[in-house]
Scaffold this motif. Structure first.
Motif, PDB file in Angstrom:
ATOM      1  N   SER A  30       0.833  -1.205   0.000  1.00  0.00           N
ATOM      2  CA  SER A  30       0.000   0.000   0.000  1.00  0.00           C
ATOM      3  C   SER A  30       0.863   1.249   0.000  1.00  0.00           C
ATOM      4  CB  SER A  30      -0.925  -0.003   1.221  1.00  0.00           C
ATOM      5  OG  SER A  30      -1.841  -1.076   1.186  1.00  0.00           O
ATOM      6  N   SER A  31       1.935   1.223   0.790  1.00  0.00           N
ATOM      7  CA  SER A  31       2.829   2.380   0.860  1.00  0.00           C
ATOM      8  C   SER A  31       3.484   2.650  -0.480  1.00  0.00           C
ATOM      9  CB  SER A  31       3.895   2.150   1.937  1.00  0.00           C
ATOM     10  OG  SER A  31       3.307   2.028   3.207  1.00  0.00           O
ATOM     11  N   GLN A  32       3.868   1.594  -1.185  1.00  0.00           N
ATOM     12  CA  GLN A  32       4.461   1.770  -2.505  1.00  0.00           C
ATOM     13  C   GLN A  32       3.476   2.467  -3.442  1.00  0.00           C
ATOM     14  OE1 GLN A  32       5.396  -2.322  -3.340  1.00  0.00           O
ATOM     15  NE2 GLN A  32       7.423  -2.210  -2.399  1.00  0.00           N
ATOM     16  N   ARG A  33       2.202   2.084  -3.381  1.00  0.00           N
ATOM     17  CA  ARG A  33       1.190   2.680  -4.268  1.00  0.00           C
ATOM     18  C   ARG A  33       0.895   4.129  -3.907  1.00  0.00           C
ATOM     19  NH1 ARG A  33      -1.087   5.021  -7.241  1.00  0.00           N
ATOM     20  NH2 ARG A  33      -2.780   4.507  -8.687  1.00  0.00           N
ATOM     21  N   LEU A  34       1.015   4.465  -2.608  1.00  0.00           N
ATOM     22  CA  LEU A  34       0.708   5.824  -2.148  1.00  0.00           C
ATOM     23  C   LEU A  34       1.954   6.704  -2.033  1.00  0.00           C
ATOM     24  CD1 LEU A  34      -2.208   6.856  -1.327  1.00  0.00           C
ATOM     25  CD2 LEU A  34      -2.008   4.373  -1.497  1.00  0.00           C
TER      26      LEU A  34
END
Length: 358
Positions: free
Chosen positions: A100-104
């Motif tokens: 999720s952090s990679q996407r955000l």
């Protein structure tokens, strides 16, 4: 990660805590402490601390308030009959937060430090973990947000990770019963290339108007179709779905980057396989649902998520009419019982899913 601890000088009194744990509800009461870790490009993750639970101060220009750069997780801690406390597959929540952090465009918190942080808060507030009667647990909410004071569309240069905890009662205090679903044909949850696979607040915010639509039609939950063809079943507002066929096959919609990869979802797939059921992950058309129930080919429909664990699905309503509830909940309840028994230590954990905290 070094974590400092400042204990509360005003913890909830034992008598009041007993009252809360007897009937905790969901998301209404919070433990005595919270955990916080900061990140900047120069220092990386630093200043990890457990402090008394309380409000946090944010500048009106804090980036998350304007650009929604945030992720979160949902998980539980369980008290076993011997008094020990365990979490369920926390490393999977940690890995999902990394994705999720990679996407955000947020910094990645290493999974081992995620688990350490969650363990530290649970151990500090272990008296808040209820007993297992009535499927009570301690709900854990790790979350990360852009805390930089800055107006501008770019990744934040100051990020805060936190963990808070809240005792939770059963999702079904009166016993498990099928949920009714409304099929929204106006709203979609996520499109390919979007944020559907990330656990971020925007995905849940976008589901609220569709959930209001479902409520107006007397339904418990809303089910979304794919954004491209408006033909394939994706997921509910916060749960993944399964369809049990007459020959024992179980079909669940493939994630394809638009569906959240639930930890409970993955566990159900493994449990169903262990029980001798072939599981297919593929596109599943809404017409297949309608026709399958009508013909008797689909004998059960169920959904799963952290809060509800596993719930049978009853009737499906839409502007096109009503699809009646399937005739059975047998496999649904078998899988549910198997999963809950592992989580509460009543069955052997042959999968290695449970993580002992203290």
């Amino acid at each position: 990660m070094e974590i400092s601890t400042t204990l509360s000088t005003n913890p909830v009194e034992d008598q009041r805590l007993a009252e809360v744990l007897a009937s905790p509800g969901f998301g209404q009461h919070f433990t005595d402490h919270m955990l916080t870790v900061e990140w900047t490009p120069d220092e990386g993750w630093h200043d990890a601390r457990i402090t008394p639970y309380g409000p946090i101060s944010l500048d009106p220009a804090t980036a998350v308030l304007h650009y929604a750069q945030e992720t979160f997780e949902g998980m539980k801690a369980y008290r076993h009959d011997d008094g020990s406390i365990w979490t369920f597959r926390p490393e999977e929540n940690a890995r999902r937060m990394v994705r999720s952090s990679q996407r955000l465009a947020l910094p990645e918190l290493p999974p081992e430090e995620f688990v350490q942080a969650v363990d530290a808060l649970v151990a500090t507030d272990q008296r808040w973990v209820p007993d297992s009667v009535g499927e009570k647990s301690l709900y854990l909410r790790p979350f990360m947000f852009a805390s930089e004071k800055f107006l501008g569309v770019r990744p934040a240069q100051h990020v805060t990770f936190m963990v808070i905890a809240s005792p939770a009662g059963s999702y079904f205090p009166g016993g498990v019963k099928p949920v009714s679903l409304w099929l929204t044909e106006e709203y979609t949850r996520a499109a390919r290339g979007g944020m559907g696979a990330a656990k971020t607040g925007g995905n849940y915010a976008s589901s609220l108007v569709a959930q209001q639509e479902a409520s107006r039609h007397g339904c418990d939950q809303v089910v979304f179709l794919d954004a491209q063809e408006h033909r394939y079943v994706e997921e509910l507002g916060g749960m993944n779905m399964y369809f049990v066929h007459a020959d024992g096959r179980v079909v669940t919609p493939e994630t394809g980057g638009t569906i959240l990869e639930g930890i409970t979802r993955a566990s159900v797939i493994e449990l169903a396989g262990k029980l001798g059921h072939e599981v297919e992950e593929r596109k599943f058309a809404i017409d297949e649902w309608r026709e399958g129930v009508a013909s008797g080919e689909i004998v059960e429909v169920f959904a799963c998520g952290t809060a509800a664990v596993i719930t049978p699905v009853g009737e499906l309503r839409s502007a096109q009419g009503t699809v009646p509830a399937p005739r059975s909940t047998e496999l649904t309840m078998r899988i549910r019982q198997a999963l809950v028994d592992i989580q509460y230590g009543r069955a052997e954990d042959t999968f290695g899913w449970m993580h002992k905290v203290c």
